[in-house]
Design a protein around this motif. Structure first.
Motif: not given
Length: 535
Positions: A474-479
């Motif tokens: 999820x962090x990667x998705x936003x970044x």
């Protein structure tokens, strides 16, 4: 409405410089449709705005189970104004099937944005989509949905599975020359009671377990003999949008028509889901845009401590936050629309360009929902006490925005789908190439930060053990979404100019580098209150 909303009566196209800049970049043909878009903008700002507010405030659809003769009909009764407005809005669904583009379709959807009205149109459109592409033999239904009197719906998930389509229990059985669907419990069926026809997933007898065993079927409201083909158990009472009827539908012996090839049904289903995720992204930013229309007028009219709100530094900081999120989210949404417009003719097993379009759709759907919720919450705050009163229009937009992270798959689902697209389809490779094409030759700090963040994020995901990759997905998705938004904003900067270059830098500062907005930005009124000039 003129006493409840600052946005009422305004032309929602002419008042939106970000939309005009986005269309000029991604859809140059928009310049030939300025008059049409302006007409739609005026319609959305008056009749549609008023009708949607009226429905929301107590004129929502009502389920009527029997007619005067005691026959089961399972129909919803709509407020007359809602039915009239929907008929006038129906042309929104047509452009992709009339030789036009998806940019056109989604530009009109953005201008509408109202989730209830737009949802009815999108689920109708998502019936036309698989029929147009994979079932020419059912073309009569496509014509009715696009140009006639039929409303459509998409009923995929079931109570025991939710987003896990592989858990669906609806069984499809061939009986003579017709398919019948059994044990179908579509527990969250948008359009229930309104739809004249729906597309639904079911597993043909003997098909393998899991999502790849699902086929896609067209299910009319009435059987060939004129009797009800499915029943509506009840309508849902929702905490979000109130204009779209959503309920529980039972399929038991329902007549159905197979769409395309049974073994490709899951692919057709996921394609229609991609279309709906793009609609979700566009609607999220459209909702946010309406809240911003309210706020920009409010802060110039309302005085506090002897000065207009817009003159105070902290309010300007909030306005800048709104402007950065809105421009970045809208640019990202239409970057995803543009990719889909180039790839939508592809068929299973698809090409690299389709996998790239799907990759961008996950980024856009998820991040625009974040931005819409943040924008509308801050808009309520800037209205002070009025912002939390249902009698004023701005309060509704936050309630509506909170739907967008949930519909069409929440962030957990988007993150898992993104990982699948990377691991099975290598979709991150064309994505990185797309970023490099737009950012590698630029010297601005924001461009360098966006490209570095994307490269680092993709490398970390590739190196991680499977469970660790999921943990950080999820962090990667936003970044990755933020890197794509910066790239899209720089694309706008090469057209309209400096405002979007500045917004790209500010977006990179805020969301990629984690830095505060520079104090000098407080005087950049043309960035956060476009049209007013510097002060």
């Amino acid at each position: 409405m003129e006493h409840l909303s600052y946005a009422y009566g305004k032309n929602h196209y002419l008042e939106d410089p970000d939309l005009r800049a986005v269309l000029a970049h991604f859809w140059p043909e928009a310049r030939d449709r300025e008059a049409e878009l302006a007409d739609w903008g005026a319609f959305m700002g008056r009749e549609v705005y008023e009708a949607a507010y009226h429905v929301d405030q107590g004129a929502e659809p009502v389920l009527v189970m029997h007619d005067l003769d005691g026959r089961r009909v399972d129909r919803v009764r709509l407020a007359p104004v809602q039915r009239q407005v929907l008929e006038r809005l129906r042309p929104i669904v047509r452009p992709p099937y009339e030789g036009g583009s998806w940019h056109h379709h989604f530009a009109l959807g953005y201008l509408l944005a109202d989730p209830g009205l737009y949802c009815i149109l999108t689920i109708t459109h998502q019936v036309a989509y698989p029929l147009h592409k994979y079932a020419p033999d059912l073309g009569a239904w496509k014509e009715r949905v696009l140009y006639g009197d039929a409303w459509g719906a998409t009923w995929m998930t079931e109570i025991q599975g939710g987003s896990d389509l592989g858990a669906n229990r609806t069984v499809a059985r061939r009986e003579g020359g017709v398919w019948r669907l059994f044990a179908g419990d579509k527990y969250f069926a948008s359009g229930a009671g309104l739809a004249d026809v729906a597309v639904a997933t079911a597993r043909p007898e003997g098909a393998p377990a899991g999502p790849k065993g699902l086929a896609l079927f067209l299910v009319p409201r009435l059987r060939a003999d004129g009797t009800l083909n499915f029943t509506v158990r009840r309508l849902k009472v929702k905490s979000g949008t109130r204009a779209v009827p959503s309920g529980e539908v039972e399929l038991e012996g329902s007549e159905a028509y197979l769409i395309g090839r049974a073994e490709e049904g899951i692919y057709y289903t996921l394609e229609t889901l991609t279309v709906s995720r793009l609609a979700n992204a566009v609607a999220a930013m459209g909702i946010a845009g309406k809240a911003i229309l309210e706020v920009r007028e409010r802060v110039q009219r309302r005085e506090a401590f002897g000065r207009p709100l817009a003159a105070w530094p902290l309010v300007r900081h909030d306005l800048l936050e709104l402007a950065v999120r809105q421009a970045g989210g809208l640019a990202l949404a239409f970057a995803a629309v543009d990719a889909f417009d180039r790839a939508w003719a592809d068929r299973p097993p698809y090409t690299e360009r389709y996998h790239f379009a799907r990759f961008l759709s996950h980024l856009a759907k998820n991040r625009t929902a974040d931005h819409a919720a943040a924008i509308t919450r801050l808009a309520m705050e800037l209205f002070g006490g009025l912002g939390f009163l249902e009698e004023y229009a701005v309060a509704r937009w936050h309630r509506e925005a909170l739907i967008t992270p949930i519909w069409e798959g929440p962030s957990n689902v988007q993150a898992l789908d993104l990982l699948e697209a990377m691991q099975k389809k290598r979709a991150h490779e064309p994505f990185l190439a797309w970023l490099e094409e737009r950012l590698a030759r630029r010297s601005e700090p924001g461009a360098e930060a966006a490209l570095a963040a994307a490269r680092r994020t993709l490398a970390e995901l590739a190196a991680a053990e499977p469970e660790a990759a999921v943990w950080t997905a999820k962090t990667a998705l936003a970044r990755l979404a933020d890197a794509a938004a910066v790239a899209a904003l720089y694309g706008l900067a090469d057209g309209p100019g400096g405002r979007y270059r500045e917004l790209a830098e500010l977006y990179a500062d805020r969301f990629l580098r984690g830095e505060p907005f520079p104090a000098a930005a407080a005087h950049r009124t043309e960035v956060f209150l476009p049209g007013r000039g510097p002060s």
